[in-house]
Design an enzyme around this catalytic site. Structure first.
Site, short mmCIF file in Angstrom:
data_model
loop_
_atom_site.label_atom_id
_atom_site.label_comp_id
_atom_site.label_asym_id
_atom_site.label_seq_id
_atom_site.Cartn_x
_atom_site.Cartn_y
_atom_site.Cartn_z
N ASP A 8 11.33 -8.59 51.19
CA ASP A 8 10.96 -9.78 51.97
C ASP A 8 12.40 -10.54 51.75
O ASP A 8 12.73 -10.60 50.85
CB ASP A 8 9.85 -10.37 50.94
CG ASP A 8 9.25 -11.64 51.79
OD1 ASP A 8 8.09 -12.00 51.33
OD2 ASP A 8 9.83 -12.31 52.56
N ASP A 103 10.09 -11.15 59.02
CA ASP A 103 11.10 -11.20 57.88
C ASP A 103 10.46 -10.27 56.64
O ASP A 103 11.06 -10.53 55.63
CB ASP A 103 11.37 -12.53 57.29
CG ASP A 103 10.15 -13.23 56.62
OD1 ASP A 103 9.04 -12.76 56.93
OD2 ASP A 103 10.42 -14.20 55.76
N GLU A 104 9.66 -9.62 56.80
CA GLU A 104 9.28 -8.51 55.81
C GLU A 104 8.57 -7.23 56.35
O GLU A 104 8.45 -6.99 57.38
CB GLU A 104 8.11 -9.20 54.95
CG GLU A 104 6.96 -9.75 55.77
CD GLU A 104 5.56 -10.13 54.85
OE1 GLU A 104 5.36 -9.54 53.88
OE2 GLU A 104 4.89 -11.01 55.38
#
Length: 411
Positions: A8, A103-104
């Site tokens: 993350d 974003d992860e």
DNA sequence: TCTGGGGTCCTAGGACCC
DNA sequence: TCTGGGGTCCTAGGACCC
């Protein structure tokens, strides 16, 4: 024994903005828009969070909490570019990568011990590689399940690595608030609290039968989650599955609520055009068109219609959207409009020959239109149906607030 | 506090068919 | 006549995630 990582990125949007403007570093930064705009915080720097600012908070509220914060408009292209860089780094560690959002990501590292060493060492190497490859910080959770790894990466923030050893899952999850379980939001938390359940260990101690009776199918999944299991819900299936989107949508909140039919129609057509464009980009066809409307009091309604044939054509989508809207609209001022395409089908199945010829001609036209839009910006080319309505609406609505790219050049 | 925009998944009722 | 049950599609709404 399985091994999963959850990676993350830390304050992703803010961190990317800092790369473009290093003077932002260490300062309270809010990404999402200007403080006098309708909108919410997309991301807040750690300095801003100290003032109580967090994502999803209205921008006006964030401003009240910290007037000296720097408010930055989001740059989606930049985040996509860096998301791609993140993906490249991750792929060097395992071919089994699944970006769960911009974003992860989840990584399946099962059976890679000989290549990468034990999970904790591998996680540290990945952490370092991410720093080198993207100039960004991330946090990594490692464990035997995706769910536990996701919770672990959250506990590791910022810029940390946390490995939960096999067998230690229950001990790790037990003392955490139920809200920490992915899928437990405000409502479920409130319902659990009402039963006296506050910590994951309280949840894990309950009989499955009680949870099923009280919360249905969701209760059973909850019981599994409390034990750290992936089964049920979002963690089913293999890492890396599920590539084609299941729906494509665009919505827009007006900067000022409006009951102006002309402006509303123009926006519906515009949203439909953007949806159709993306359908064509993905080589997908939609059979179910849906609209959403939200009034000033935030009451929200949706209306859907399944077409007799699948389409990816601007005018067909726009016509369906307008018909649905005018069936549902009370005439009161509108805050938000949305157009959605569902029941998506791949690029085949155009059976009717006549229909096929008609759509083929359209597709050629639209391909040309898409090229023009690429060249001159989304706002430049509108099909006839939206032209009349569209012109006035663009005068009403500040171009900055329109979805999509601002026209670079008027034709 | 005055609440974005892009998604996924689930539920539940009614239509419709066998 | 006043009554079954299962499967699937459609529609509306809602919880949740980033």
């Amino acid at each position: 024994m399985k091994t999963f990582f959850h990676v993350d990125m830390d304050a992703f949007f803010v961190s990317v903005e800092e790369l473009f403007d290093p003077s932002l570093k260490g300062k309270p930064v809010v990404v999402g828009g200007q403080p006098d705009e309708r909108g919410v915080v997309s991301a807040a720097s750690y300095a801003a969070r100290k003032f109580g600012i967090h994502s999803a908070m209205p921008l006006r509220t964030a401003y009240k909490l910290c007037p000296q914060a720097i408010f930055v408009d989001g740059h989606r292209e930049r985040y996509l570019e860096y998301s791609e860089k993140v993906f490249v780094v991750l792929q060097q560690f395992s071919p089994r990568v699944e970006m769960a959002s911009i974003d992860e990501a989840y990584l399946d590292l099962t059976g890679t011990e000989r290549l990468h060493g034990p999970p904790l060492a591998a996680a540290h190497r990945l952490h370092e590689a991410m720093r080198r490859g993207t100039s960004l910080n991330c946090s990594i959770g490692a464990s035997t399940s995706r769910l536990v790894s996701k919770v672990a990466s959250d506990q590791a923030k910022p810029n940390g690595v946390l490995w939960i050893m096999p067998g230690g899952e229950a001990r790790f999850l037990g003392p955490l608030d139920v809200r920490k379980i992915p899928g437990v939001g405000k409502v479920t938390e409130r319902n659990l609290h009402a039963c006296g359940i506050r910590k994951v260990r309280d949840l894990a101690a309950l009989e499955e039968a009680f949870l099923e009776e009280r919360f249905g199918k969701w209760g059973l999944a909850l019981a599994g989650k409390a034990r750290g299991e992936d089964a049920g819900g979002w963690f089913d299936g293999e890492v890396g599955e599920g590539d084609d989107p299941k729906s494509i949508s665009h919505e827009h909140t007006f900067s000022v609520d409006t009951a102006d039919t002309t402006a509303i129609d123009a926006m519906l057509v515009r949203l439909a055009e953007m949806v159709a464009r993306r359908l064509r980009d993905h080589k997908l066809w939609t059979r179910t068109v849906q609209i959403k409307l939200r009034y000033s009091d935030f009451s929200t309604f949706t209306r859907a219609k399944t077409l007799d044939h699948a389409t990816q054509i601007d005018t067909e989508l726009a016509e369906a959207a307008r018909a649905l809207f005018h069936r549902a609209w009370s005439g009161k001022a509108i805050r938000l409009l949305g157009v959605y395409a569902q029941s998506l089908e791949a690029d085949e199945g155009q059976t009717n020959l006549l229909e096929e010829e008609k759509t083929e001609r359209w597709r050629k036209t639209l391909k040309a239109v898409d090229r023009l839009r690429d060249k001159y910006g989304d706002g430049t080319v509108s099909l006839a149906a939206s032209l009349k309505a569209g012109f006035r609406a663009r005068v009403h609505e500040n171009p900055e607030n329109l979805p999509g790219k601002t026209p670079k050049k008027e034709e």
